[in-house]
Write a protein that holds these residues in place. Sequence first.
Motif, PDB file in Angstrom:
ATOM      1  N   THR A 114       0.852  -1.192   0.000  1.00 16.17           N
ATOM      2  CA  THR A 114       0.000   0.000   0.000  1.00 16.17           C
ATOM      3  C   THR A 114       0.888   1.243   0.000  1.00 16.17           C
ATOM      4  O   THR A 114       2.101   1.166   0.233  1.00 16.17           O
ATOM      5  CB  THR A 114      -0.919   0.052   1.237  1.00 16.17           C
ATOM      6  OG1 THR A 114      -0.109   0.043   2.431  1.00 16.17           O
ATOM      7  CG2 THR A 114      -1.856  -1.140   1.264  1.00 16.17           C
ATOM      8  N   THR A 117       2.619   5.432  -5.158  1.00 16.00           N
ATOM      9  CA  THR A 117       2.055   6.470  -6.018  1.00 16.00           C
ATOM     10  C   THR A 117       2.815   6.556  -7.328  1.00 16.00           C
ATOM     11  O   THR A 117       4.048   6.552  -7.337  1.00 16.00           O
ATOM     12  CB  THR A 117       2.100   7.839  -5.315  1.00 16.00           C
ATOM     13  OG1 THR A 117       1.359   7.770  -4.092  1.00 16.00           O
ATOM     14  CG2 THR A 117       1.513   8.925  -6.201  1.00 16.00           C
ATOM     15  N   ASN A 184      -7.224  11.729  -8.967  1.00 15.03           N
ATOM     16  CA  ASN A 184      -6.248  10.707  -8.629  1.00 15.03           C
ATOM     17  C   ASN A 184      -6.956   9.350  -8.626  1.00 15.03           C
ATOM     18  O   ASN A 184      -7.915   9.147  -7.888  1.00 15.03           O
ATOM     19  CB  ASN A 184      -5.624  10.987  -7.271  1.00 15.03           C
ATOM     20  CG  ASN A 184      -4.866  12.302  -7.256  1.00 15.03           C
ATOM     21  OD1 ASN A 184      -4.421  12.783  -8.296  1.00 15.03           O
ATOM     22  ND2 ASN A 184      -4.726  12.904  -6.094  1.00 15.03           N
ATOM     23  N   VAL A 186      -7.208   5.275  -8.142  1.00 13.38           N
ATOM     24  CA  VAL A 186      -6.658   4.116  -7.434  1.00 13.38           C
ATOM     25  C   VAL A 186      -6.748   2.889  -8.337  1.00 13.38           C
ATOM     26  O   VAL A 186      -7.790   2.648  -8.968  1.00 13.38           O
ATOM     27  CB  VAL A 186      -7.426   3.857  -6.119  1.00 13.38           C
ATOM     28  CG1 VAL A 186      -6.931   2.580  -5.442  1.00 13.38           C
ATOM     29  CG2 VAL A 186      -7.266   5.053  -5.178  1.00 13.38           C
ATOM     30  N   TYR A 187      -5.660   2.130  -8.416  1.00 11.88           N
ATOM     31  CA  TYR A 187      -5.670   0.887  -9.173  1.00 11.88           C
ATOM     32  C   TYR A 187      -4.824  -0.137  -8.431  1.00 11.88           C
ATOM     33  O   TYR A 187      -4.218   0.175  -7.406  1.00 11.88           O
ATOM     34  CB  TYR A 187      -5.158   1.099 -10.607  1.00 11.88           C
ATOM     35  CG  TYR A 187      -3.723   1.566 -10.727  1.00 11.88           C
ATOM     36  CD1 TYR A 187      -2.715   0.689 -11.133  1.00 11.88           C
ATOM     37  CD2 TYR A 187      -3.352   2.885 -10.468  1.00 11.88           C
ATOM     38  CE1 TYR A 187      -1.400   1.107 -11.271  1.00 11.88           C
ATOM     39  CE2 TYR A 187      -2.050   3.317 -10.599  1.00 11.88           C
ATOM     40  CZ  TYR A 187      -1.073   2.420 -11.005  1.00 11.88           C
ATOM     41  OH  TYR A 187       0.233   2.839 -11.135  1.00 11.88           O
ATOM     42  N   THR A 188      -4.817  -1.367  -8.915  1.00 11.58           N
ATOM     43  CA  THR A 188      -4.106  -2.434  -8.216  1.00 11.58           C
ATOM     44  C   THR A 188      -3.203  -3.206  -9.168  1.00 11.58           C
ATOM     45  O   THR A 188      -3.445  -3.255 -10.384  1.00 11.58           O
ATOM     46  CB  THR A 188      -5.072  -3.421  -7.542  1.00 11.58           C
ATOM     47  OG1 THR A 188      -5.899  -4.020  -8.534  1.00 11.58           O
ATOM     48  CG2 THR A 188      -5.932  -2.721  -6.499  1.00 11.58           C
ATOM     49  N   THR A 209      -1.833  -1.989  -3.859  1.00 13.64           N
ATOM     50  CA  THR A 209      -2.711  -0.862  -4.166  1.00 13.64           C
ATOM     51  C   THR A 209      -1.877   0.384  -4.445  1.00 13.64           C
ATOM     52  O   THR A 209      -0.978   0.722  -3.677  1.00 13.64           O
ATOM     53  CB  THR A 209      -3.668  -0.592  -2.996  1.00 13.64           C
ATOM     54  OG1 THR A 209      -4.424  -1.779  -2.737  1.00 13.64           O
ATOM     55  CG2 THR A 209      -4.625   0.544  -3.326  1.00 13.64           C
ATOM     56  N   THR A 211      -1.885   4.588  -6.402  1.00 12.65           N
ATOM     57  CA  THR A 211      -2.656   5.743  -6.835  1.00 12.65           C
ATOM     58  C   THR A 211      -1.885   6.456  -7.936  1.00 12.65           C
ATOM     59  O   THR A 211      -0.697   6.763  -7.772  1.00 12.65           O
ATOM     60  CB  THR A 211      -2.905   6.722  -5.681  1.00 12.65           C
ATOM     61  OG1 THR A 211      -3.612   6.056  -4.632  1.00 12.65           O
ATOM     62  CG2 THR A 211      -3.714   7.922  -6.153  1.00 12.65           C
TER      63      THR A 211
END
Length: 339
Positions: A114, A117, A184, A186-188, A209, A211
């Motif tokens: 997590t 960016t 912004n 969020v993707y994985t 995860t 961003t």
Amino acid sequence: AGGTATYTLVLNTQPVADVVINIVSGDVTEGTVSPASITFSAGVNGAGANHWSNPQTVTVTGVDDLLGDGDITFTVTNSNPVTTDAAYAAVIVPDVTVTNTDDDTPGVSVTPTTGLTTTEQGGTTAFSVVLNTQPTADVTIAVVSNNIAEGTVSPASVIFTSTTWSTAQQVTITGVQDAVQDGNVVYTVSTTTTSMDMGYNGVSPTTVTLTNTDDDTAGVTVTPTSALVTTEAGGSATFSVMLNSEPVNDVTIGMTVSDATEGSITPTSLVFTSMNWNTARNVAVRGVDDSVQDGDIPFTVVTQPATGDASYLGINPSDVTVINTDDDVAGISLTPTMG
């Protein structure tokens, strides 16, 4: 992890000669034995650790490995007695079954999972992947972005062998540019493991995860917004309108003239799509003639708040100021002026 277990051996009757029993581990990769042999003396005196009537202890020590191979059962073999005592030479000594419990669990460590960016300008970030235990066969870990419009991965897979399993490998994620003010996003990125080592084949995937930060801002550029000049003789001027970011839906911008007795515009509205948003659209402003010497008159092309796409809804572009130059001169025409 080096845990131990013990068992004892002791003779049931006094031998007529010393008795030696050799002790062997059936799998030295799972357990070792100590001592490797024990001797029972035939003496009458009961003193001494080796006296035939005294139990002697065998210690079995578990051997650690780096494999997630589960609990392994092996045999410790006690040899038949080595002795000149015919009675004991014929004795069969039972073997001992031992289980070495495993302390290794196959798994994949991904760090971090997590807080990562990327940016639409192509900014990158990375995470590392490493196996938790030594595999018995190569392990391939596929790495997949769930949204390649926001971030791409490199490499698309990493391979660990029985010798490289403990060396972390890095996966780099690069942000992808778009022209839409989408905020912004969020993707994985997920990992999937395949191997002939069944302990690693199909290991539960890990999800990272991320961003991707947006660099687009909805807006409308109007050029120029002042110093335009038209004439009452029909002279015209132009200005251009263009969006600053790609819309998801069509954007409509209407326009009016503050004084229709001084100027007119063509067209009176513009529609921008996801295909033409960054193409400048020209608006022609034409002076309107009158017969009054009213001097040069300023007027304004008033732009209306944009409609349509949510990111553009309500954005009010800059108005354009124009001067319409007068072509009338006060005076009296006398005709004829002679006899």
